[in-house]
Design a protein around this motif. Sequence first.
Motif, PDB file in Angstrom:
ATOM      1  N   UNK A   1       0.862  -1.178   0.000  1.00 22.18           N
ATOM      2  CA  UNK A   1       0.000   0.000   0.000  1.00 22.18           C
ATOM      3  C   UNK A   1       0.899   1.229   0.000  1.00 22.18           C
ATOM      4  N   UNK A   2       0.730   2.097  -0.992  1.00 23.10           N
ATOM      5  CA  UNK A   2       1.519   3.324  -1.032  1.00 23.10           C
ATOM      6  C   UNK A   2       0.667   4.503  -0.585  1.00 23.10           C
ATOM      7  N   UNK A   3       1.258   5.360   0.255  1.00 22.29           N
ATOM      8  CA  UNK A   3       0.560   6.526   0.786  1.00 22.29           C
ATOM      9  C   UNK A   3       1.214   7.808   0.283  1.00 22.29           C
ATOM     10  N   UNK A   4       0.527   8.902   0.488  1.00 25.37           N
ATOM     11  CA  UNK A   4       1.030  10.195   0.023  1.00 25.37           C
ATOM     12  C   UNK A   4       2.344  10.574   0.693  1.00 25.37           C
ATOM     13  N   UNK A   5       2.522  10.150   1.932  1.00 26.85           N
ATOM     14  CA  UNK A   5       3.713  10.535   2.673  1.00 26.85           C
ATOM     15  C   UNK A   5       4.076   9.448   3.674  1.00 26.85           C
ATOM     16  N   UNK A   6       5.289   9.539   4.169  1.00 30.27           N
ATOM     17  CA  UNK A   6       5.735   8.617   5.204  1.00 30.27           C
ATOM     18  C   UNK A   6       4.904   8.785   6.468  1.00 30.27           C
ATOM     19  N   UNK A   7       4.541  10.019   6.798  1.00 32.05           N
ATOM     20  CA  UNK A   7       3.742  10.277   7.997  1.00 32.05           C
ATOM     21  C   UNK A   7       2.393   9.572   7.915  1.00 32.05           C
ATOM     22  N   UNK A   8       1.761   9.606   6.741  1.00 34.34           N
ATOM     23  CA  UNK A   8       0.477   8.913   6.579  1.00 34.34           C
ATOM     24  C   UNK A   8       0.639   7.414   6.787  1.00 34.34           C
ATOM     25  N   UNK A   9       1.706   6.841   6.234  1.00 29.92           N
ATOM     26  CA  UNK A   9       1.940   5.402   6.389  1.00 29.92           C
ATOM     27  C   UNK A   9       2.169   5.039   7.851  1.00 29.92           C
ATOM     28  N   UNK A  10       2.911   5.880   8.567  1.00 29.99           N
ATOM     29  CA  UNK A  10       3.173   5.627   9.985  1.00 29.99           C
ATOM     30  C   UNK A  10       1.865   5.628  10.775  1.00 29.99           C
ATOM     31  N   UNK A  11       0.991   6.575  10.482  1.00 31.10           N
ATOM     32  CA  UNK A  11      -0.274   6.665  11.217  1.00 31.10           C
ATOM     33  C   UNK A  11      -1.163   5.457  10.939  1.00 31.10           C
ATOM     34  N   UNK A  12      -1.210   5.016   9.683  1.00 34.35           N
ATOM     35  CA  UNK A  12      -2.025   3.844   9.353  1.00 34.35           C
ATOM     36  C   UNK A  12      -1.482   2.608  10.052  1.00 34.35           C
ATOM     37  N   UNK A  13      -0.173   2.434  10.031  1.00 26.77           N
ATOM     38  CA  UNK A  13       0.412   1.276  10.713  1.00 26.77           C
ATOM     39  C   UNK A  13       0.142   1.334  12.210  1.00 26.77           C
ATOM     40  N   UNK A  14       0.248   2.508  12.791  1.00 29.37           N
ATOM     41  CA  UNK A  14       0.031   2.660  14.231  1.00 29.37           C
ATOM     42  C   UNK A  14      -1.382   2.269  14.628  1.00 29.37           C
ATOM     43  N   UNK A  15      -2.359   2.577  13.776  1.00 27.87           N
ATOM     44  CA  UNK A  15      -3.769   2.321  14.104  1.00 27.87           C
ATOM     45  C   UNK A  15      -4.206   0.921  13.682  1.00 27.87           C
ATOM     46  N   UNK A  16      -3.812   0.471  12.503  1.00 30.54           N
ATOM     47  CA  UNK A  16      -4.392  -0.752  11.934  1.00 30.54           C
ATOM     48  C   UNK A  16      -3.522  -1.994  12.043  1.00 30.54           C
ATOM     49  N   UNK A  17      -2.281  -1.865  12.438  1.00 34.01           N
ATOM     50  CA  UNK A  17      -1.463  -3.058  12.620  1.00 34.01           C
ATOM     51  C   UNK A  17      -2.115  -3.971  13.659  1.00 34.01           C
ATOM     52  N   UNK A  18      -2.264  -5.236  13.325  1.00 33.16           N
ATOM     53  CA  UNK A  18      -2.871  -6.265  14.185  1.00 33.16           C
ATOM     54  C   UNK A  18      -4.389  -6.112  14.320  1.00 33.16           C
ATOM     55  N   UNK A  19      -5.006  -5.393  13.394  1.00 31.30           N
ATOM     56  CA  UNK A  19      -6.470  -5.307  13.382  1.00 31.30           C
ATOM     57  C   UNK A  19      -7.052  -6.687  13.082  1.00 31.30           C
ATOM     58  N   UNK A  20      -8.115  -7.043  13.794  1.00 31.35           N
ATOM     59  CA  UNK A  20      -8.747  -8.350  13.648  1.00 31.35           C
ATOM     60  C   UNK A  20      -9.793  -8.316  12.533  1.00 31.35           C
ATOM     61  N   UNK A  21      -9.510  -9.034  11.444  1.00 30.61           N
ATOM     62  CA  UNK A  21     -10.425  -9.090  10.303  1.00 30.61           C
ATOM     63  C   UNK A  21     -11.295 -10.344  10.434  1.00 30.61           C
ATOM     64  N   UNK A  22     -12.584 -10.134  10.566  1.00 30.08           N
ATOM     65  CA  UNK A  22     -13.515 -11.261  10.676  1.00 30.08           C
ATOM     66  C   UNK A  22     -14.236 -11.460   9.345  1.00 30.08           C
ATOM     67  N   UNK A  23     -14.383 -12.705   8.958  1.00 30.85           N
ATOM     68  CA  UNK A  23     -15.067 -13.028   7.709  1.00 30.85           C
ATOM     69  C   UNK A  23     -16.252 -13.926   8.016  1.00 30.85           C
ATOM     70  N   UNK A  24     -17.279 -13.902   7.151  1.00 29.00           N
ATOM     71  CA  UNK A  24     -18.457 -14.758   7.386  1.00 29.00           C
ATOM     72  C   UNK A  24     -18.065 -16.231   7.477  1.00 29.00           C
ATOM     73  N   UNK A  25     -18.652 -16.911   8.412  1.00 27.43           N
ATOM     74  CA  UNK A  25     -18.445 -18.350   8.623  1.00 27.43           C
ATOM     75  C   UNK A  25     -17.015 -18.695   9.048  1.00 27.43           C
ATOM     76  N   UNK A  26     -16.226 -17.692   9.441  1.00 29.05           N
ATOM     77  CA  UNK A  26     -14.870 -17.950   9.920  1.00 29.05           C
ATOM     78  C   UNK A  26     -14.867 -18.121  11.426  1.00 29.05           C
ATOM     79  N   UNK A  27     -14.197 -19.169  11.905  1.00 25.96           N
ATOM     80  CA  UNK A  27     -14.190 -19.428  13.344  1.00 25.96           C
ATOM     81  C   UNK A  27     -13.299 -18.450  14.092  1.00 25.96           C
TER      82      UNK A  27
END
Length: 541
Positions: A500-526
């Motif tokens: 994923x490419x972002x407009x700036x390094x600062x934007x990438x840092x903020x996204x990683x800080x917030x979304x790293x290790x986010x739990x993605x749930x899918x239908x019918x997934x245990x």
Amino acid sequence: MSVLQEYERAPKRLKVSAEDEEELEEGEESDSASAGLLGDDEEDEGQSRARWSSADRKYGKHDSGSEAHRIAPSPVVHVRGLCESVVEADLVEALEKFGNICYVMMMPFKRQALVEFEEVQSADRCVACGSQEPVYIAGQQAYFNYSTSKRITRPTNADDPNSGNKVLLLSIQNPLYPITTDVLYTVCNPIGNVLRIVIFKRNGIQAMVEYPSANAQKAKAALNGADIYAGCCTLKIEYARPSRLNVIRNDNDSWDYTKPFLLRRGTSRGKGRQRQAILGEHPSSYSDNGYGSHCPLLPLPGNNRFKRSSHDVPEVVTYPLPQTSSYMSHASSSVAMVSGLHPAKMNCTRIFNLFCLYGNIEKVKFMKSVPGTALVEMGDEYAVDRAITHLNSIKVFSKRLNVCVSKQHAVIPSQVFELEDGSSSYKDFAMTRNNRFTSAGQASKNIIQPPSCVLHFYNVPPCISEDDLQRLCTEHDVPGFIKYKVFDAKPSSKTISGLLEFDSKTHAVEVLTVLNHYQIRIPNGSNPYTLKLCFSTSSHL
């Protein structure tokens, strides 16, 4: 494109063996499939066209022998396809036949370099010759084209090798292991008697090494681009501004070799066996290092041309590497203090998401008495060193972080309070599976990479699309990405990865800080999939 953009460094690829595979939770794929953190254009070593895809996109395809460059002639030549062990002296030796070379900038992690000739006609001859017949540098064919820059920007004013400057500025890239005066003396002294060494950490780990004037230029050529240890601690060398170093004490961070009895900082040295340095007796003892096994230093480059004799200087020397948290020079504590944190947007989990890229995180605690400041207890002192090197002074949520070594040696869960977002000011991460350095096998899969505007994502279920990831950014009020690339996955793969490419390094840092290790749930997934993010070696898509 500026020279600084051309000088984006990419760490070397680490190979992963089958026995290094870790036990995986459901929905998680081995980090080895993605933690190489490489774009899908980078292939195995024999395929130079793919390896240098970023340069190919810029210049056109060269490996086929056709000249497709559209860049105006310049005295600066961009060299690619270099072997791992190449140093500045190898380039000068191979290319000086085309004309006088006035400056070389190494890009060792990309196996590239910039070479500035005194005259554009010399660059013309170099590029033309490389397009018509193979040109070998250190035994491997290299490829050439004009740089978009007309001159290599020197980081210091004292960059003229003919100026008589005898002090070199060494920047140590990817410093996975301790760098002390002993290490630098062992590396630098064979080329010429080192007079003084000073190590400092204002911008990562850097050092100044003073030589007699006749030896500084030889040392720069011989060591610029070399690794102190295999695959890490890479030297980038320039001429320093000072003409002489002032050393007031002999210790791990500074040493005056003309004054062996200079006052030492208060350390207790035992009577253990001293290990001989490259050139005779070393003025320091290694007995109190507490290190176990040894790792070979790379042989000095250039086919011994700067060695005094095979008798005086062995082909390979050994230097101890850390096995325990015993290193007390760069970081005397395994606790980092982080200030400049946004009071409403930073919490313990988000600090973990960012700092876990550089070492295991044990505990995080915000300080009630100092708002916007937290203590981060990491796995060892080296992790703190890496965090300081790569995270100090970066911007996160419009605030600049200050990362330094704490005087505390452990984080104590006292004075726990509620942060502005309602979360606890203290959290223990010792047992989390999201730590990435919990075993030697797992740690070997991590490439230590500074923040960049491109994030590598992995462990994502195949049903997640580009729109889904963009929507995830929007829902969490973080900047969206501007470019998306998914890597080809094996048919049996349960996850996908990409960039994923972002407009700036600062934007990438903020996204990683917030979304790293986010739990993605899918239908019918245990069990949910844990989205994993890290900084990519790619500078753009």
